[in-house]
Scaffold this motif. Structure first.
Motif, short mmCIF file in Angstrom:
data_model
loop_
_atom_site.label_atom_id
_atom_site.label_comp_id
_atom_site.label_asym_id
_atom_site.label_seq_id
_atom_site.Cartn_x
_atom_site.Cartn_y
_atom_site.Cartn_z
N MET A 1 40.24 36.63 59.50
CA MET A 1 39.28 35.58 59.23
C MET A 1 39.62 34.99 57.87
SD MET A 1 35.89 34.14 59.63
CE MET A 1 35.72 34.81 61.21
N ALA A 2 39.79 33.71 57.82
CA ALA A 2 40.10 33.03 56.56
C ALA A 2 38.83 32.53 55.90
CB ALA A 2 41.03 31.85 56.83
N MET A 3 38.86 32.53 54.58
CA MET A 3 37.70 32.06 53.82
C MET A 3 38.19 31.51 52.49
SD MET A 3 34.40 34.25 52.73
CE MET A 3 33.95 34.15 51.03
N THR A 4 37.62 30.42 52.07
CA THR A 4 37.93 29.86 50.76
C THR A 4 36.85 30.32 49.79
OG1 THR A 4 38.95 27.92 51.75
CG2 THR A 4 38.27 27.73 49.45
N LEU A 5 37.26 30.83 48.67
CA LEU A 5 36.32 31.30 47.66
C LEU A 5 36.47 30.41 46.43
CD1 LEU A 5 34.26 33.48 46.82
CD2 LEU A 5 36.19 34.86 46.02
N ARG A 6 35.43 29.69 46.10
CA ARG A 6 35.46 28.81 44.94
C ARG A 6 34.81 29.53 43.76
NH1 ARG A 6 34.86 25.59 49.33
NH2 ARG A 6 36.27 23.81 49.47
N LEU A 7 35.57 29.67 42.69
CA LEU A 7 35.10 30.38 41.50
C LEU A 7 35.17 29.49 40.28
CD1 LEU A 7 37.08 33.71 42.01
CD2 LEU A 7 34.71 33.27 42.62
N THR A 8 34.29 29.74 39.34
CA THR A 8 34.39 29.07 38.05
C THR A 8 35.57 29.71 37.31
OG1 THR A 8 32.97 30.65 36.92
CG2 THR A 8 31.88 28.74 37.96
N GLU A 9 35.96 29.12 36.21
CA GLU A 9 37.05 29.69 35.43
C GLU A 9 36.69 31.09 34.94
OE1 GLU A 9 38.74 27.25 32.35
OE2 GLU A 9 38.63 25.46 33.61
N ASP A 10 35.45 31.26 34.50
CA ASP A 10 35.01 32.58 34.02
C ASP A 10 35.02 33.61 35.15
OD1 ASP A 10 34.66 31.70 31.43
OD2 ASP A 10 32.50 31.38 31.64
N GLN A 11 34.56 33.21 36.32
CA GLN A 11 34.57 34.13 37.46
C GLN A 11 36.00 34.50 37.86
OE1 GLN A 11 32.30 31.60 40.07
NE2 GLN A 11 30.39 32.74 39.70
N ASP A 12 36.91 33.52 37.81
CA ASP A 12 38.30 33.79 38.14
C ASP A 12 38.93 34.74 37.13
OD1 ASP A 12 40.68 33.27 39.82
OD2 ASP A 12 41.46 32.44 37.93
N ARG A 13 38.59 34.57 35.85
CA ARG A 13 39.11 35.49 34.83
C ARG A 13 38.57 36.90 35.07
NH1 ARG A 13 38.75 30.98 31.38
NH2 ARG A 13 36.63 31.48 30.74
N ALA A 14 37.29 36.99 35.43
CA ALA A 14 36.70 38.31 35.71
C ALA A 14 37.37 38.95 36.92
CB ALA A 14 35.20 38.17 35.95
N LEU A 15 37.62 38.16 37.95
CA LEU A 15 38.28 38.70 39.15
C LEU A 15 39.71 39.11 38.83
CD1 LEU A 15 38.32 39.36 42.13
CD2 LEU A 15 38.83 36.94 42.60
N THR A 16 40.39 38.33 38.03
CA THR A 16 41.76 38.68 37.62
C THR A 16 41.76 40.00 36.86
OG1 THR A 16 42.41 36.36 37.53
CG2 THR A 16 43.77 37.92 36.29
N LEU A 17 40.83 40.16 35.94
CA LEU A 17 40.71 41.41 35.18
C LEU A 17 40.41 42.58 36.10
CD1 LEU A 17 40.61 42.88 32.47
CD2 LEU A 17 38.20 42.22 32.30
N LEU A 18 39.50 42.37 37.04
CA LEU A 18 39.15 43.42 38.00
C LEU A 18 40.38 43.83 38.81
CD1 LEU A 18 36.82 45.10 39.24
CD2 LEU A 18 36.43 43.19 40.80
N ALA A 19 41.12 42.85 39.29
CA ALA A 19 42.32 43.14 40.09
C ALA A 19 43.36 43.89 39.27
CB ALA A 19 42.90 41.84 40.64
N ARG A 20 43.57 43.46 38.04
CA ARG A 20 44.54 44.16 37.18
C ARG A 20 44.10 45.60 36.93
NH1 ARG A 20 45.39 39.57 32.63
NH2 ARG A 20 46.67 38.16 33.87
N THR A 21 42.82 45.78 36.66
CA THR A 21 42.29 47.11 36.38
C THR A 21 42.46 48.03 37.59
OG1 THR A 21 40.66 46.17 34.87
CG2 THR A 21 40.22 48.38 35.69
N GLN A 22 42.26 47.48 38.79
CA GLN A 22 42.38 48.27 40.00
C GLN A 22 43.81 48.34 40.52
OE1 GLN A 22 39.60 46.58 42.82
NE2 GLN A 22 37.84 47.43 41.77
N GLY A 23 44.70 47.56 39.91
CA GLY A 23 46.10 47.57 40.32
C GLY A 23 46.30 46.98 41.72
N CYS A 24 45.58 45.90 42.01
CA CYS A 24 45.69 45.29 43.33
C CYS A 24 45.61 43.77 43.20
CB CYS A 24 44.58 45.81 44.24
SG CYS A 24 42.91 45.39 43.71
N SER A 25 45.71 43.10 44.32
CA SER A 25 45.61 41.65 44.33
C SER A 25 44.16 41.21 44.15
CB SER A 25 46.13 41.10 45.67
OG SER A 25 45.25 41.48 46.72
N LYS A 26 43.98 39.93 43.83
CA LYS A 26 42.62 39.41 43.71
C LYS A 26 41.92 39.45 45.07
CE LYS A 26 43.11 35.43 41.51
NZ LYS A 26 43.07 34.30 40.57
N GLN A 27 42.67 39.24 46.14
CA GLN A 27 42.11 39.33 47.49
C GLN A 27 41.56 40.74 47.74
OE1 GLN A 27 41.66 37.31 50.19
NE2 GLN A 27 40.92 39.02 51.41
#
Length: 69
Positions: A1-27
């Protein structure tokens, strides 16, 4: 199932940090966050149901204790 997720810049930075911390992709980080949030809600619902049952079960005991005083 495909989905588009629209994030603010701050939300994208938070997701990027979360992904890096968990060692995985943003998806994957997004998927994990969704599953974790759902799990907490379901656990909370289970605990609330358990508490309602216990309170009902012990309501008579509490009443008898108050009357005995």
């Amino acid at each position: 199932m495909a989905m588009t997720l629209r994030l603010t810049e701050d939300q994208d930075r938070a997701l990027t940090l979360l992904a890096r911390t968990q060692g995985c992709s943003k998806q994957e980080a997004t998927t994990r966050a969704i599953v974790a949030a759902a799990s907490r809600l379901l656990d909370d619902a289970y605990i609330a149901e358990l508490a309602r049952n216990v309170v009902t079960e012990y309501a008579g005991v509490e009443k008898r204790i108050r009357q005995a005083r």
